[in-house]
Design an enzyme around this catalytic site. Sequence first.
Site, short mmCIF file in Angstrom:
data_model
loop_
_atom_site.label_atom_id
_atom_site.label_comp_id
_atom_site.label_asym_id
_atom_site.label_seq_id
_atom_site.Cartn_x
_atom_site.Cartn_y
_atom_site.Cartn_z
N MET A 39 0.83 -1.20 0.00
CA MET A 39 0.00 0.00 0.00
C MET A 39 0.86 1.25 0.00
SD MET A 39 -2.71 1.03 3.01
CE MET A 39 -1.46 1.01 4.29
N SER A 113 3.98 -6.42 2.25
CA SER A 113 2.80 -5.96 2.95
C SER A 113 1.55 -6.55 2.29
CB SER A 113 2.77 -4.43 3.00
OG SER A 113 1.87 -3.97 4.00
N GLN A 114 0.57 -5.73 1.86
CA GLN A 114 -0.65 -6.32 1.30
C GLN A 114 -0.37 -7.13 0.04
OE1 GLN A 114 -3.22 -2.94 0.58
NE2 GLN A 114 -2.42 -2.59 -1.46
N ASP A 231 6.82 -4.08 14.34
CA ASP A 231 5.89 -3.51 13.36
C ASP A 231 4.94 -2.51 14.01
OD1 ASP A 231 4.06 -3.11 11.18
OD2 ASP A 231 4.71 -5.05 10.38
N HIS A 287 8.01 -2.29 10.11
CA HIS A 287 7.38 -2.83 8.89
C HIS A 287 8.26 -2.66 7.65
CE1 HIS A 287 3.92 -4.43 6.83
NE2 HIS A 287 3.90 -3.44 5.98
#
Length: 304
Positions: A39, A113-114, A231, A287
Amino acid sequence: MAVFRCFKFLCLVAIFNEVVQTQATNANASLPVVIWHGMGDSCCNPLSMGSIKNMVEDLIPGVYVKSLMIGSNVLSDMMNGFLMNANDQVTDVCKQLAADPKLQGGYNSMGFSQGGQFLRAVAQRCPTPRMHNLISFGGQHQGVFGFPRCPGENSTICNYVRDLLNLGAYNDFVQSFLCQAEYWHDPLNEELYRNKSVFLADINQENVVIPAYKANLQKLNRLVLVKFGKDTMVDPKESEWFGFYKPGQSKVKYKLEESPLYTQDKLGLKAMNEAGKIKFLESPTDHLQFTDEFFKSNILQYLK
């Protein structure tokens, strides 16, 4: 005539040797690598995916690396990471992979991530060309229940996403296009999540169990799950290892092995784990903030 025969013979020998060498090179060549960004990022950001692509190409000379772009340009790619239905993104990527002649022999993949859960959806829904290894960096495989920190430089779009999530993550209109809402997992209302989530509830077999999803995921040689120990973006970070909050509250968490997804083996994760096909790795950082050394020591082996 004897000279001609000799020349012809030497030519055939040369051609045969070239074919053998080419076959040997292809046999030893590393599989292509497919990358899906997270994202607020894009396929070609020189500080993120562009840097990752260059590093892989340096570490594995000659490897083909495809960094996925969703849309016709970098700007649309970044925007679609927020405002394009996750199912439509997965369908688009499946078409890209099927149309790329360099991927028809199979590939390894890295999702950031996503991009991690999106590539898992690709593995489950689109088995051709074959994905051999899937490496998920901070992917939210049980979803998120919070939006504490939005990445990227566009604060306007981040505030817009927050407003939509506040409006109602499970609102039909919001679910139709806001991909962060489509992996929003409310442990305080599991039934609403199962009934309204158009993406995560599907790929996690929450309602209807699709046998092909399980069979296709089990075709992976390795599922590598990277969790970030510090994170501050993913809530809860345990989702990166398929953990989440126990139903009815948002404090106590369960591990993958305690989840119905595992105990009922809806996706084959139990079978894969018992076969040693799932690797749980942790970077003691925030993250996606892993080091080059972490990558070389822990990840590179799954790309060769």
